[in-house]
Design a protein around this motif. Structure first.
Motif, PDB file in Angstrom:
ATOM      1  N   LEU A   1       3.875  14.672  -0.212  1.00 21.29           N
ATOM      2  CA  LEU A   1       2.534  14.837  -0.759  1.00 21.29           C
ATOM      3  C   LEU A   1       1.528  14.086   0.104  1.00 21.29           C
ATOM      4  CD1 LEU A   1       3.391  14.404  -4.557  1.00 21.29           C
ATOM      5  CD2 LEU A   1       3.411  16.479  -3.178  1.00 21.29           C
ATOM      6  N   VAL A   2       0.257  14.483  -0.004  1.00 21.78           N
ATOM      7  CA  VAL A   2      -0.790  13.890   0.817  1.00 21.78           C
ATOM      8  C   VAL A   2      -1.166  12.503   0.294  1.00 21.78           C
ATOM      9  CG1 VAL A   2      -3.176  14.133   1.611  1.00 21.78           C
ATOM     10  CG2 VAL A   2      -1.709  16.161   1.412  1.00 21.78           C
ATOM     11  N   VAL A   3      -1.042  11.508   1.158  1.00 23.34           N
ATOM     12  CA  VAL A   3      -1.458  10.138   0.859  1.00 23.34           C
ATOM     13  C   VAL A   3      -2.402   9.701   1.966  1.00 23.34           C
ATOM     14  CG1 VAL A   3      -0.719   7.743   0.610  1.00 23.34           C
ATOM     15  CG2 VAL A   3       0.700   9.570  -0.324  1.00 23.34           C
ATOM     16  N   GLN A   4      -3.613   9.287   1.576  1.00 23.24           N
ATOM     17  CA  GLN A   4      -4.590   8.803   2.553  1.00 23.24           C
ATOM     18  C   GLN A   4      -5.108   7.446   2.104  1.00 23.24           C
ATOM     19  OE1 GLN A   4      -7.490  11.967   2.521  1.00 23.24           O
ATOM     20  NE2 GLN A   4      -6.505  13.037   4.211  1.00 23.24           N
ATOM     21  N   ASP A   5      -5.064   6.481   2.988  1.00 21.24           N
ATOM     22  CA  ASP A   5      -5.548   5.130   2.705  1.00 21.24           C
ATOM     23  C   ASP A   5      -4.960   4.562   1.414  1.00 21.24           C
ATOM     24  OD1 ASP A   5      -7.179   5.208   5.013  1.00 21.24           O
ATOM     25  OD2 ASP A   5      -8.768   6.245   3.890  1.00 21.24           O
ATOM     26  N   GLY A   6      -3.703   4.841   1.200  1.00 23.49           N
ATOM     27  CA  GLY A   6      -3.007   4.282   0.047  1.00 23.49           C
ATOM     28  C   GLY A   6      -3.231   5.028  -1.254  1.00 23.49           C
ATOM     29  N   ILE A   7      -3.946   6.165  -1.179  1.00 22.14           N
ATOM     30  CA  ILE A   7      -4.258   6.926  -2.390  1.00 22.14           C
ATOM     31  C   ILE A   7      -3.589   8.287  -2.335  1.00 22.14           C
ATOM     32  CG2 ILE A   7      -6.116   7.965  -3.758  1.00 22.14           C
ATOM     33  CD1 ILE A   7      -7.966   5.777  -2.589  1.00 22.14           C
ATOM     34  N   LEU A   8      -2.879   8.617  -3.403  1.00 25.63           N
ATOM     35  CA  LEU A   8      -2.245   9.926  -3.521  1.00 25.63           C
ATOM     36  C   LEU A   8      -3.328  10.966  -3.766  1.00 25.63           C
ATOM     37  CD1 LEU A   8       0.337  11.630  -3.731  1.00 25.63           C
ATOM     38  CD2 LEU A   8       0.435  10.994  -6.151  1.00 25.63           C
ATOM     39  N   LYS A   9      -3.396  11.976  -2.902  1.00 22.60           N
ATOM     40  CA  LYS A   9      -4.518  12.924  -2.927  1.00 22.60           C
ATOM     41  C   LYS A   9      -4.151  14.298  -3.462  1.00 22.60           C
ATOM     42  CE  LYS A   9      -7.764  10.500  -0.747  1.00 22.60           C
ATOM     43  NZ  LYS A   9      -9.168  10.410  -1.055  1.00 22.60           N
ATOM     44  N   GLU A  10      -3.042  14.409  -4.169  1.00 23.66           N
ATOM     45  CA  GLU A  10      -2.733  15.676  -4.828  1.00 23.66           C
ATOM     46  C   GLU A  10      -1.922  15.418  -6.090  1.00 23.66           C
ATOM     47  OE1 GLU A  10       0.243  18.380  -2.921  1.00 23.66           O
ATOM     48  OE2 GLU A  10       0.013  17.016  -1.236  1.00 23.66           O
ATOM     49  N   GLY A  11      -1.843  16.457  -6.907  1.00 19.08           N
ATOM     50  CA  GLY A  11      -1.183  16.317  -8.196  1.00 19.08           C
ATOM     51  C   GLY A  11       0.275  15.925  -8.071  1.00 19.08           C
ATOM     52  N   CYS A  12       0.694  15.019  -8.928  1.00 18.16           N
ATOM     53  CA  CYS A  12       2.065  14.529  -8.901  1.00 18.16           C
ATOM     54  C   CYS A  12       2.439  14.056 -10.302  1.00 18.16           C
ATOM     55  CB  CYS A  12       2.161  13.366  -7.911  1.00 18.16           C
ATOM     56  SG  CYS A  12       3.783  12.602  -7.813  1.00 18.16           S
ATOM     57  N   PHE A  13       3.583  14.494 -10.764  1.00 18.13           N
ATOM     58  CA  PHE A  13       4.126  13.997 -12.021  1.00 18.13           C
ATOM     59  C   PHE A  13       5.036  12.836 -11.670  1.00 18.13           C
ATOM     60  CE2 PHE A  13       7.559  13.938 -15.169  1.00 18.13           C
ATOM     61  CZ  PHE A  13       6.837  13.825 -16.337  1.00 18.13           C
ATOM     62  N   SER A  14       4.641  11.640 -12.089  1.00 19.31           N
ATOM     63  CA  SER A  14       5.399  10.443 -11.755  1.00 19.31           C
ATOM     64  C   SER A  14       5.875   9.782 -13.039  1.00 19.31           C
ATOM     65  CB  SER A  14       4.497   9.475 -10.977  1.00 19.31           C
ATOM     66  OG  SER A  14       5.222   8.339 -10.591  1.00 19.31           O
ATOM     67  N   VAL A  15       7.141   9.444 -13.069  1.00 19.71           N
ATOM     68  CA  VAL A  15       7.687   8.858 -14.290  1.00 19.71           C
ATOM     69  C   VAL A  15       8.615   7.690 -13.965  1.00 19.71           C
ATOM     70  CG1 VAL A  15       9.644  10.455 -14.401  1.00 19.71           C
ATOM     71  CG2 VAL A  15       8.792   9.430 -16.503  1.00 19.71           C
ATOM     72  N   ASP A  16       8.527   6.684 -14.816  1.00 25.98           N
ATOM     73  CA  ASP A  16       9.488   5.575 -14.846  1.00 25.98           C
ATOM     74  C   ASP A  16       9.922   5.490 -16.305  1.00 25.98           C
ATOM     75  OD1 ASP A  16       9.221   4.461 -12.095  1.00 25.98           O
ATOM     76  OD2 ASP A  16       7.160   4.141 -12.762  1.00 25.98           O
TER      77      ASP A  16
ATOM     78  N   GLN B   1       0.859  -1.182   0.000  1.00 26.61           N
ATOM     79  CA  GLN B   1       0.000   0.000   0.000  1.00 26.61           C
ATOM     80  C   GLN B   1       0.900   1.237   0.000  1.00 26.61           C
ATOM     81  OE1 GLN B   1      -2.148   0.958   3.669  1.00 26.61           O
ATOM     82  NE2 GLN B   1      -3.935   1.448   2.413  1.00 26.61           N
ATOM     83  N   LEU B   2       0.548   2.183  -0.833  1.00 20.00           N
ATOM     84  CA  LEU B   2       1.291   3.429  -0.887  1.00 20.00           C
ATOM     85  C   LEU B   2       1.141   4.164   0.439  1.00 20.00           C
ATOM     86  CD1 LEU B   2       2.896   5.397  -2.739  1.00 20.00           C
ATOM     87  CD2 LEU B   2       0.684   6.438  -3.303  1.00 20.00           C
ATOM     88  N   VAL B   3       2.236   4.540   1.051  1.00 20.42           N
ATOM     89  CA  VAL B   3       2.171   5.240   2.335  1.00 20.42           C
ATOM     90  C   VAL B   3       2.846   6.603   2.291  1.00 20.42           C
ATOM     91  CG1 VAL B   3       1.930   3.189   3.768  1.00 20.42           C
ATOM     92  CG2 VAL B   3       4.207   4.026   3.206  1.00 20.42           C
ATOM     93  N   LYS B   4       3.728   6.836   1.304  1.00 22.31           N
ATOM     94  CA  LYS B   4       4.456   8.094   1.303  1.00 22.31           C
ATOM     95  C   LYS B   4       4.930   8.421  -0.108  1.00 22.31           C
ATOM     96  CE  LYS B   4       8.390  10.269   3.661  1.00 22.31           C
ATOM     97  NZ  LYS B   4       9.473  10.043   4.641  1.00 22.31           N
ATOM     98  N   VAL B   5       4.745   9.680  -0.506  1.00 24.77           N
ATOM     99  CA  VAL B   5       5.286  10.176  -1.772  1.00 24.77           C
ATOM    100  C   VAL B   5       5.951  11.508  -1.485  1.00 24.77           C
ATOM    101  CG1 VAL B   5       4.789  10.906  -4.134  1.00 24.77           C
ATOM    102  CG2 VAL B   5       3.435   9.078  -3.108  1.00 24.77           C
ATOM    103  N   CYS B   6       7.205  11.642  -1.860  1.00 29.94           N
ATOM    104  CA  CYS B   6       7.940  12.893  -1.698  1.00 29.94           C
ATOM    105  C   CYS B   6       8.414  13.362  -3.064  1.00 29.94           C
ATOM    106  CB  CYS B   6       9.164  12.707  -0.805  1.00 29.94           C
ATOM    107  SG  CYS B   6       8.760  12.385   0.909  1.00 29.94           S
ATOM    108  N   CYS B   7       8.343  14.669  -3.280  1.00 30.55           N
ATOM    109  CA  CYS B   7       8.848  15.268  -4.504  1.00 30.55           C
ATOM    110  C   CYS B   7      10.374  15.104  -4.532  1.00 30.55           C
ATOM    111  CB  CYS B   7       8.477  16.749  -4.549  1.00 30.55           C
ATOM    112  SG  CYS B   7       9.179  17.634  -5.942  1.00 30.55           S
ATOM    113  N   ASN B   8      10.874  14.558  -5.621  1.00 32.04           N
ATOM    114  CA  ASN B   8      12.323  14.368  -5.725  1.00 32.04           C
ATOM    115  C   ASN B   8      13.080  15.691  -5.837  1.00 32.04           C
ATOM    116  OD1 ASN B   8      11.227  11.601  -6.717  1.00 32.04           O
ATOM    117  ND2 ASN B   8      13.400  11.280  -6.347  1.00 32.04           N
ATOM    118  N   GLN B   9      12.415  16.743  -6.318  1.00 33.95           N
ATOM    119  CA  GLN B   9      13.091  18.028  -6.505  1.00 33.95           C
ATOM    120  C   GLN B   9      13.187  18.817  -5.206  1.00 33.95           C
ATOM    121  OE1 GLN B   9      14.641  19.325  -9.201  1.00 33.95           O
ATOM    122  NE2 GLN B   9      15.173  21.114  -7.985  1.00 33.95           N
ATOM    123  N   CYS B  10      12.035  19.050  -4.543  1.00 30.05           N
ATOM    124  CA  CYS B  10      12.022  19.927  -3.365  1.00 30.05           C
ATOM    125  C   CYS B  10      11.881  19.168  -2.043  1.00 30.05           C
ATOM    126  CB  CYS B  10      10.901  20.963  -3.497  1.00 30.05           C
ATOM    127  SG  CYS B  10       9.233  20.292  -3.297  1.00 30.05           S
ATOM    128  N   GLY B  11      11.526  17.898  -2.105  1.00 30.19           N
ATOM    129  CA  GLY B  11      11.398  17.104  -0.895  1.00 30.19           C
ATOM    130  C   GLY B  11      10.045  17.160  -0.228  1.00 30.19           C
TER     131      GLY B  11
END
Ligand SMILES: [Zn+2]
Length: 84
Positions: free
Chosen positions: A26-41, A13-23
């Motif tokens: 981001l808000v994560v609730q119940d495994g769901i990212l609750k704000e805008g995020c540019f994610s790339v692989d 379950q997703l518990v934490k997302v941090c911006c790689n640029q500024c650190g």
């Protein structure tokens, strides 16, 4: 940068997302990212100097906006017809 917590065998379950640029965390609730995020692989390919490497990172919307605003040629922005 993302961290996952094991919740059951073979699941996470997703518990934490941090911006790689500024650190910013981001808000994560119940495994769901609750704000805008540019994610790339992004896997670079044969014709790249980074062939064989996959770059993975997350950017908050502010850092994404600063990055895109710095483009010499503006990004093409289209409106999505369906929300995923
Ligand atoms: Zn950021």
């Amino acid at each position: 940068m993302r961290e996952y917590r094991e919740i059951e065998l073979q699941e996470s379950q997703l518990v934490k997302v941090c911006c790689n640029q500024c650190g910013k965390e981001l808000v994560v609730q119940d495994g769901i990212l609750k704000e805008g995020c540019f994610s790339v692989d992004y896997p670079f390919d044969y014709f790249s100097n980074k062939d064989g490497y996959i770059y993975s990172f997350d950017l908050c919307e502010s850092c994404f906006d600063r990055w895109v605003d710095g483009f010499q040629n503006p990004a093409l922005i289209t409106e999505t017809k369906e929300f995923l």
